[in-house]
Design an enzyme around this catalytic site. Structure first.
Site, PDB file in Angstrom:
ATOM      1  CE  LYS A   1     133.522  84.546  23.085  1.00 24.90           C
ATOM      2  NZ  LYS A   1     133.785  83.291  23.806  1.00 24.90           N
TER       3      LYS A   1
ATOM      4  CE  LYS B   1     129.400  80.648  27.528  1.00 21.63           C
ATOM      5  NZ  LYS B   1     130.409  80.730  26.486  1.00 21.63           N
TER       6      LYS B   1
ATOM      7  CG  ASP C   1     131.632  77.489  28.278  1.00 21.20           C
ATOM      8  OD1 ASP C   1     131.695  78.317  27.371  1.00 21.20           O
ATOM      9  OD2 ASP C   1     132.170  77.671  29.381  1.00 21.20           O
TER      10      ASP C   1
ATOM     11  CG  LEU D   1     147.413  72.411  31.970  1.00 24.39           C
ATOM     12  CD1 LEU D   1     148.408  71.515  32.713  1.00 24.39           C
ATOM     13  CD2 LEU D   1     148.048  72.961  30.694  1.00 24.39           C
TER      14      LEU D   1
ATOM     15  CB  VAL E   1     140.940  75.919  25.547  1.00 21.35           C
ATOM     16  CG1 VAL E   1     141.722  76.966  24.756  1.00 21.35           C
ATOM     17  CG2 VAL E   1     139.492  75.876  25.077  1.00 21.35           C
TER      18      VAL E   1
ATOM     19  CB  ALA F   1     141.020  77.859  34.568  1.00 24.46           C
ATOM     20  CG  PHE F   2     138.595  80.283  37.188  1.00 24.70           C
ATOM     21  CD1 PHE F   2     138.960  81.481  37.755  1.00 24.70           C
ATOM     22  CD2 PHE F   2     139.366  79.157  37.462  1.00 24.70           C
ATOM     23  CE1 PHE F   2     140.059  81.574  38.581  1.00 24.70           C
ATOM     24  CE2 PHE F   2     140.482  79.244  38.298  1.00 24.70           C
ATOM     25  CZ  PHE F   2     140.821  80.445  38.842  1.00 24.70           C
TER      26      PHE F   2
ATOM     27  CB  SER G   1     140.771  80.166  25.998  1.00 28.41           C
ATOM     28  OG  SER G   1     140.692  79.395  27.178  1.00 28.41           O
TER      29      SER G   1
HETATM   30  N1  LIG Z   1     135.981  75.190  24.856  1.00 31.12           N
HETATM   31  C1  LIG Z   1     135.969  76.242  24.052  1.00 31.12           C
HETATM   32  O1  LIG Z   1     136.010  76.109  22.827  1.00 31.12           O
HETATM   33  C2  LIG Z   1     135.932  77.621  24.621  1.00 31.12           C
HETATM   34  C3  LIG Z   1     136.276  77.872  25.925  1.00 31.12           C
HETATM   35  N2  LIG Z   1     136.300  79.155  26.392  1.00 31.12           N
HETATM   36  C4  LIG Z   1     136.649  79.427  27.773  1.00 31.12           C
HETATM   37  O2  LIG Z   1     137.968  78.936  28.045  1.00 31.12           O
HETATM   38  C5  LIG Z   1     138.039  78.467  29.394  1.00 31.12           C
HETATM   39  C6  LIG Z   1     138.456  77.002  29.374  1.00 31.12           C
HETATM   40  O3  LIG Z   1     137.502  76.261  28.645  1.00 31.12           O
HETATM   41  P1  LIG Z   1     137.643  74.684  28.448  1.00 31.12           P
HETATM   42  O4  LIG Z   1     139.070  74.341  28.243  1.00 31.12           O
HETATM   43  O5  LIG Z   1     136.649  74.325  27.429  1.00 31.12           O
HETATM   44  O6  LIG Z   1     137.165  74.157  29.859  1.00 31.12           O
HETATM   45  P2  LIG Z   1     137.549  72.798  30.609  1.00 31.12           P
HETATM   46  O7  LIG Z   1     136.503  72.567  31.613  1.00 31.12           O
HETATM   47  O8  LIG Z   1     137.835  71.728  29.606  1.00 31.12           O
HETATM   48  O9  LIG Z   1     138.949  73.170  31.296  1.00 31.12           O
HETATM   49  C7  LIG Z   1     139.089  74.017  32.385  1.00 31.12           C
HETATM   50  C8  LIG Z   1     140.313  73.556  33.146  1.00 31.12           C
HETATM   51  O10 LIG Z   1     140.539  74.456  34.208  1.00 31.12           O
HETATM   52  C9  LIG Z   1     140.929  73.693  35.332  1.00 31.12           C
HETATM   53  N3  LIG Z   1     140.702  74.432  36.561  1.00 31.12           N
HETATM   54  C10 LIG Z   1     139.547  74.601  37.246  1.00 31.12           C
HETATM   55  N4  LIG Z   1     139.769  75.301  38.366  1.00 31.12           N
HETATM   56  C11 LIG Z   1     141.098  75.590  38.374  1.00 31.12           C
HETATM   57  C12 LIG Z   1     141.944  76.290  39.275  1.00 31.12           C
HETATM   58  N5  LIG Z   1     141.467  76.820  40.411  1.00 31.12           N
HETATM   59  N6  LIG Z   1     143.259  76.405  38.959  1.00 31.12           N
HETATM   60  C13 LIG Z   1     143.735  75.864  37.834  1.00 31.12           C
HETATM   61  N7  LIG Z   1     142.998  75.171  36.960  1.00 31.12           N
HETATM   62  C14 LIG Z   1     141.693  75.053  37.227  1.00 31.12           C
HETATM   63  C15 LIG Z   1     140.083  72.440  35.235  1.00 31.12           C
HETATM   64  O11 LIG Z   1     140.592  71.381  36.027  1.00 31.12           O
HETATM   65  C16 LIG Z   1     140.154  72.151  33.746  1.00 31.12           C
HETATM   66  O12 LIG Z   1     141.273  71.350  33.411  1.00 31.12           O
HETATM   67  C17 LIG Z   1     136.649  78.721  29.999  1.00 31.12           C
HETATM   68  O13 LIG Z   1     136.651  79.969  30.642  1.00 31.12           O
HETATM   69  C18 LIG Z   1     135.734  78.765  28.780  1.00 31.12           C
HETATM   70  O14 LIG Z   1     134.566  79.514  29.008  1.00 31.12           O
HETATM   71  C19 LIG Z   1     136.013  80.217  25.577  1.00 31.12           C
HETATM   72  C20 LIG Z   1     135.685  80.022  24.278  1.00 31.12           C
HETATM   73  C21 LIG Z   1     135.549  78.707  23.696  1.00 31.12           C
HETATM   74  O1  LIG Z   2     132.814  77.204  21.793  1.00 32.18           O
HETATM   75  C1  LIG Z   2     131.631  76.870  21.719  1.00 32.18           C
HETATM   76  O2  LIG Z   2     131.296  75.659  21.604  1.00 32.18           O
HETATM   77  C2  LIG Z   2     130.522  77.868  21.725  1.00 32.18           C
HETATM   78  C3  LIG Z   2     130.976  79.263  21.834  1.00 32.18           C
HETATM   79  C4  LIG Z   2     131.067  79.720  23.242  1.00 32.18           C
HETATM   80  O3  LIG Z   2     130.251  79.408  24.062  1.00 32.18           O
HETATM   81  C5  LIG Z   2     132.145  80.606  23.630  1.00 32.18           C
HETATM   82  O4  LIG Z   2     132.882  81.049  22.762  1.00 32.18           O
HETATM   83  O5  LIG Z   2     132.291  80.881  24.837  1.00 32.18           O
END
Ligand SMILES: NC(=O)C1=CN([C@@H]2O[C@H](COP(=O)(O)OP(=O)(O)OC[C@H]3O[C@@H](n4cnc5c(N)ncnc54)[C@H](O)[C@@H]3O)[C@@H](O)[C@H]2O)C=CC1
Ligand SMILES: O=C(O)CCC(=O)C(=O)O
Length: 378
Positions: free
Chosen positions: A76, A88, A123, A189, A192, A251-252, A272
């Site tokens: 990335k 990470k 994250d 939801l 991101v 999500a995951f 994402s």
């Molecule tokens: N936050 C960021 O800026 C970045 C996030 N990502 C990736 O994007 C993904 C989402 O990240 P965030 O939104 O930050 O995480 P978050 O923890 O805020 O959101 C994840 C969402 O997925 C939901 N979830 C969990 N298990 C589920 C299931 N079985 N079915 C449906 N929904 C489910 C959760 O309830 C939560 O609302 C992750 O894989 C993360 O690594 C990647 C790059 C940057």
């Molecule tokens: O989004 C971040 O805060 C750090 C970058 C990261 O861990 C990611 O892109 O998965």
């Protein structure tokens, strides 16, 4: 346990690490912190990557995740053209029950012990506020709220990058950037996914959504009502089977695997979530099924772009420009894949590996500014 078994076990751990430089197991009995930090590659600079908190069923599951996630960060960083390496962290624990300020301070102490080799932030399962505690112990924290001197919530540029990724994919498939009237199936939801859902609704797209967090689902449904948008709520695995145009995993990871691949009716996957393909062969399988895959680490680089920018000295305009570049980078990868008869993930990996090779040579060019580490008289 006999010596032979012991020896095999230690070889096995190093086999799992493969090309990773360093893996640190962090244990603090008092706070209950059990975390793993993985540093994949620091050729381009110190490792950078968020910290995920999840109730992993086993240490092996946590290790598997952190090794793949940190490798993804190397790619990335290269693709987004930021001078950092891939790393990470994962915390084994339930983000809804196990968080305390002390737990994050303990994590900060372990990060500090790495002396600038690893920078971290939010994250999945962690929030910018969690890292305000970690920040008391180390300067190697990014993405804390603006009130604390950080660049704020990195999910904002990440969501923007996903929108650029969706527009580029729309352009590749249907000749137009316009997302209006298309249907998107969003899994997750959270920080991101919710922002992506809001922006898609505002652009006149139709949504299928699912999340285990009912409050987030209710909230997007009521937002759609407010602006006259269309949202259908589905449960669990149904999200893989919808008749949407594009699946948007937020999500995951590992959502494209042997069990899900035949369920997809979509034309593309753009989201994402990190590590969407369980294995590179799933990229091939998607291609055979006529599904265009947007490599995750290209699309979701917005957060990385923002947090790494903090370390150069923050500049909002630069963050926006670099995030916008996700659109053209992705279109270039689609073209390269087509021209070279590769899957999109193979094309993206090849592009990154070439750039890493080129950069590593430049980073090793001797000059008076780049003194060798060993002591010589000059
Ligand atoms: N936050 C960021 O800026 C970045 C996030 N990502 C990736 O994007 C993904 C989402 O990240 P965030 O939104 O930050 O995480 P978050 O923890 O805020 O959101 C994840 C969402 O997925 C939901 N979830 C969990 N298990 C589920 C299931 N079985 N079915 C449906 N929904 C489910 C959760 O309830 C939560 O609302 C992750 O894989 C993360 O690594 C990647 C790059 C940057
Ligand atoms: O989004 C971040 O805060 C750090 C970058 C990261 O861990 C990611 O892109 O998965």
């Amino acid at each position: 346990m006999n010596a032979v078994t012991n020896e095999w076990k230690s070889i096995d751990l190093f086999t799992q690490m493969k090309e990773h430089e360093q893996v640190i197991f962090c244990n603090d009995e008092q706070t209950g912190l059990k975390a793993i930090i993985a540093i994949h590659n620091t050729t381009l600079g110190p490792a950078l990557g968020g910290c995920r908190m999840q109730p992993y069923p086993t240490v092996d599951a946590a290790l598997f995740d952190v090794l793949r996630l940190s490798k993804g960060m190397t790619y990335k960083c290269i693709a987004a053209d930021v001078d950092f390496g891939g790393g990470k962290a994962v915390i084994i624990g339930d983000p809804n029950k196990d968080k305390t300020p002390e737990l994050f301070r303990a994590l900060g102490q372990f990060v500090e012990s790495l002396n600038g080799r690893f920078y971290t932030g939010t994250d999945m399962g962690t929030t910018p506020e969690d890292f305000v505690h970690a920040m008391k112990e180390t300067d190697c924290i990014v993405g804390v709220p603006q009130e604390y001197g950080g660049s704020g919530d990195s999910s904002v540029p990440t969501a923007l990058g996903v929108i650029y990724g969706l527009q580029a994919t729309n352009k590749a498939l249907w000749g137009s950037d316009d997302l209006q009237g298309k249907t998107y199936a969003i899994q997750g939801l959270g920080k991101v996914g919710y922002k992506v859902a809001e922006q898609l609704l505002e652009k006149g797209a139709n949504l299928y959504v699912c999340d285990i967090n009912q409050a987030a689902v209710d909230s997007i449904v009521s937002y759609a009502k407010e602006i006259g948008g269309s949202v259908k709520v589905v449960q669990g695995d149904e999200i893989y089977r919808t008749d949407a145009d594009v699946f948007v995993p937020c999500a995951f990871g590992n959502v494209v695997n042997d069990d899900t691949i035949d369920a997809f009716k979509v034309r593309a996957i753009v989201g994402s979530a990190n590590n969407q393909l369980l294995d590179v062969r799933h990229g091939q399988m998607l291609q055979e099924r006529g599904i265009l895959y947007a490599p995750d680490y290209i699309v979701n680089a917005g957060g990385l772009i923002q947090v790494s920018d903090e370390l150069y000295g923050p500049n909002k305009e630069r963050v926006l420009q670099k995030t916008k570049a996700i659109y053209s980078t992705l279109l270039d990868i689609y073209t390269q894949a087509e021209n070279e008869q590769l899957t999109t993930i193979e094309a993206a990996n090849r592009f990154c590996e070439k750039r890493l090779e080129m950069r590593s040579r430049r980073n090793n060019f001797f000059s008076h500014k780049k003194r060798p580490k060993w002591d010589i008289r000059l």
